[in-house]
Design an enzyme around this catalytic site. Structure first.
Site, mmCIF file in Angstrom:
data_model
loop_
_atom_site.group_PDB
_atom_site.id
_atom_site.type_symbol
_atom_site.label_atom_id
_atom_site.label_comp_id
_atom_site.label_asym_id
_atom_site.label_seq_id
_atom_site.Cartn_x
_atom_site.Cartn_y
_atom_site.Cartn_z
ATOM 1 N N ASP A 279 -35.251 -13.379 25.307
ATOM 2 C CA ASP A 279 -36.003 -14.486 26.130
ATOM 3 C C ASP A 279 -34.805 -15.430 26.601
ATOM 4 O O ASP A 279 -34.838 -15.903 27.721
ATOM 5 C CB ASP A 279 -37.194 -14.951 25.673
ATOM 6 C CG ASP A 279 -37.209 -15.587 24.245
ATOM 7 O OD1 ASP A 279 -36.879 -14.942 23.257
ATOM 8 O OD2 ASP A 279 -37.167 -16.890 24.202
ATOM 9 N N LYS B 2 -35.243 -25.672 8.599
ATOM 10 C CA LYS B 2 -36.541 -26.266 9.290
ATOM 11 C C LYS B 2 -36.893 -27.346 8.505
ATOM 12 O O LYS B 2 -37.561 -28.301 9.223
ATOM 13 C CB LYS B 2 -37.557 -25.362 9.203
ATOM 14 C CG LYS B 2 -37.493 -23.969 10.213
ATOM 15 C CD LYS B 2 -37.899 -24.414 11.715
ATOM 16 C CE LYS B 2 -37.875 -23.036 12.425
ATOM 17 N NZ LYS B 2 -38.097 -23.676 14.034
ATOM 18 N N SER C 182 -29.377 -19.903 8.847
ATOM 19 C CA SER C 182 -30.440 -20.704 9.111
ATOM 20 C C SER C 182 -31.485 -20.422 7.954
ATOM 21 O O SER C 182 -32.077 -21.503 7.910
ATOM 22 C CB SER C 182 -31.026 -20.404 10.446
ATOM 23 O OG SER C 182 -31.504 -18.851 10.460
ATOM 24 N N GLY D 160 -35.687 -9.492 21.421
ATOM 25 C CA GLY D 160 -36.201 -10.817 21.782
ATOM 26 C C GLY D 160 -35.236 -11.861 22.430
ATOM 27 O O GLY D 160 -34.773 -12.631 22.149
ATOM 28 N N GLU E 70 -29.500 -13.783 19.545
ATOM 29 C CA GLU E 70 -30.853 -13.149 19.563
ATOM 30 C C GLU E 70 -30.771 -11.714 19.151
ATOM 31 O O GLU E 70 -29.884 -10.997 19.547
ATOM 32 C CB GLU E 70 -31.350 -13.312 20.845
ATOM 33 C CG GLU E 70 -31.582 -14.752 21.323
ATOM 34 C CD GLU E 70 -32.312 -14.758 22.805
ATOM 35 O OE1 GLU E 70 -33.347 -15.219 22.768
ATOM 36 O OE2 GLU E 70 -31.953 -14.107 23.648
ATOM 37 N N SER F 11 -44.357 -19.158 12.159
ATOM 38 C CA SER F 11 -44.322 -17.830 11.319
ATOM 39 C C SER F 11 -43.922 -18.015 10.123
ATOM 40 O O SER F 11 -44.115 -16.925 9.456
ATOM 41 C CB SER F 11 -43.404 -16.826 12.457
ATOM 42 O OG SER F 11 -42.113 -17.215 12.130
#
Length: 325
Positions: free
Chosen positions: A214, A57, A308, A212, A208, A82
């Protein structure tokens, strides 16, 4: 005839890489013969758990924050997250000599909140199951005159995240497939843009948690689908709908989405701890979990994985590896 310009291009990722040089870490690419044997392919792990703030990030947060005007930097930055984007924006703000206010869920991992505060950010909390973090952050930014940097719905954020894949491919050469975790979709959008720009035939696989799904549902429907906020150990992927900008990229460039269970995520965390001697967080483990559990069929000979992040404290890591929540 009309054309639509994509929100992020390979040139944007290259530009972000130039901006991040000497600021973000060029993280290591690790190998494991045992992993190769279990998976049946050469696997290259891009370990963003060694990135500043312990996750990819920072790449997107700094790329976006560094482009703000002097006036915007004077006023400060707002974000919602989060945990990992929260830390990334907080550190980017500190590096650029400004302040940050972060909207975080009340149940964010304590280690991530403590790290965010440690970088000097102010924390505003909300209930992730009843509150709208975007609305809260937008109202806060408007009230205080802050520049809002979202965790994935931003071209410069996506471009920054894509530099992880760019570095991986620069080191390994052409790969047959690249697996990345998918939450809001920024890492995948940037990675797919970079990877397909270099090697159009590369197979982009998003992963995923089962609870979750989506993005998987959205790609299958051809439009963004919302689900209830998922309950999964992969807190960084506990989103209810893909981003609008990220989905516009991923629906063009992602080849498939696979799902993994929480138990498979735990197994992957335990595997890299025991075999590679590294600690990764649940969200960072999902692509490796997909490989180890055989969720990805027809693997090519050479496969890349974006690990990640590694932001999980010792107590939670031990509980997760023991099969607890």
């Amino acid at each position: 005839m009309t054309t639509t310009t994509p929100p992020v291009t390979p040139d944007d990722v290259q530009d972000a890489a130039t901006r991040l040089k000497g600021v973000a870490h060029r993280t290591p690419v690790l190998r494991s013969r045992t992993l190769d044997t279990l998976v049946g392919a050469e696997v290259f792990l891009k370990c963003e758990n060694f990135q500043r703030v312990g996750a990819f990030k920072f790449r997107g947060a700094y790329n976006a924050a560094s482009r703000l005007t002097p006036e915007q930097l004077t006023r400060g930055i707002a974000a919602y997250s989060s945990g990992n984007h929260a830390q990334a924006v907080a550190l980017a703000a500190r590096e650029l000599g400004t302040t940050a206010v972060i909207v975080m869920p009340e149940d964010a991992p304590p280690s991530k909140r403590a790290a965010t505060e440690g970088y000097g950010a102010e924390i505003v909390t909300y209930d992730r199951y009843t509150g709208d973090r975007v609305a809260i952050a937008e109202a806060l930014a408007a009230e205080r005159g802050l520049a809002l940097i979202p965790p994935y719905e931003h071209p410069h954020v996506m471009a920054g995240q894509g530099t992880a894949a760019l570095e991986l491919l620069e080191e390994t050469g052409e790969l047959g497939a690249l697996l990345t975790p998918v939450g809001g979709g920024g890492l995948m959008a940037g990675s797919a843009t970079a990877a397909k720009g270099l090697h159009p035939g590369i197979r982009m696989v998003g992963v995923e948690p089962e609870a979750g799904d989506d993005t998987k549902r959205s790609l299958e429907a051809g439009r963004r689908i919302s689900i209830p906020v998922p309950k999964t150990i992969a807190d960084g992927q506990a989103l209810h709908t893909p981003g609008e900008l990220t989905f516009s990229v991923n629906r063009r460039l992602v080849d498939e989405i696979v799902l993994v269970s929480d138990d498979e995520i735990r197994d992957a965390m335990r595997f890299v701890f025991e075999r590679l001697k590294i600690v990764i967080e649940p969200s960072g483990a999902t692509p490796l979990a997909a490989l180890l559990s055989g969720r990805v069929s027809g693997l090519p000979d050479r496969v890349g994985v974006i690990v990640s992040g590694g932001n999980v404290d010792a107590e939670r890591f031990a509980r997760l590896c023991a099969g607890e929540v």
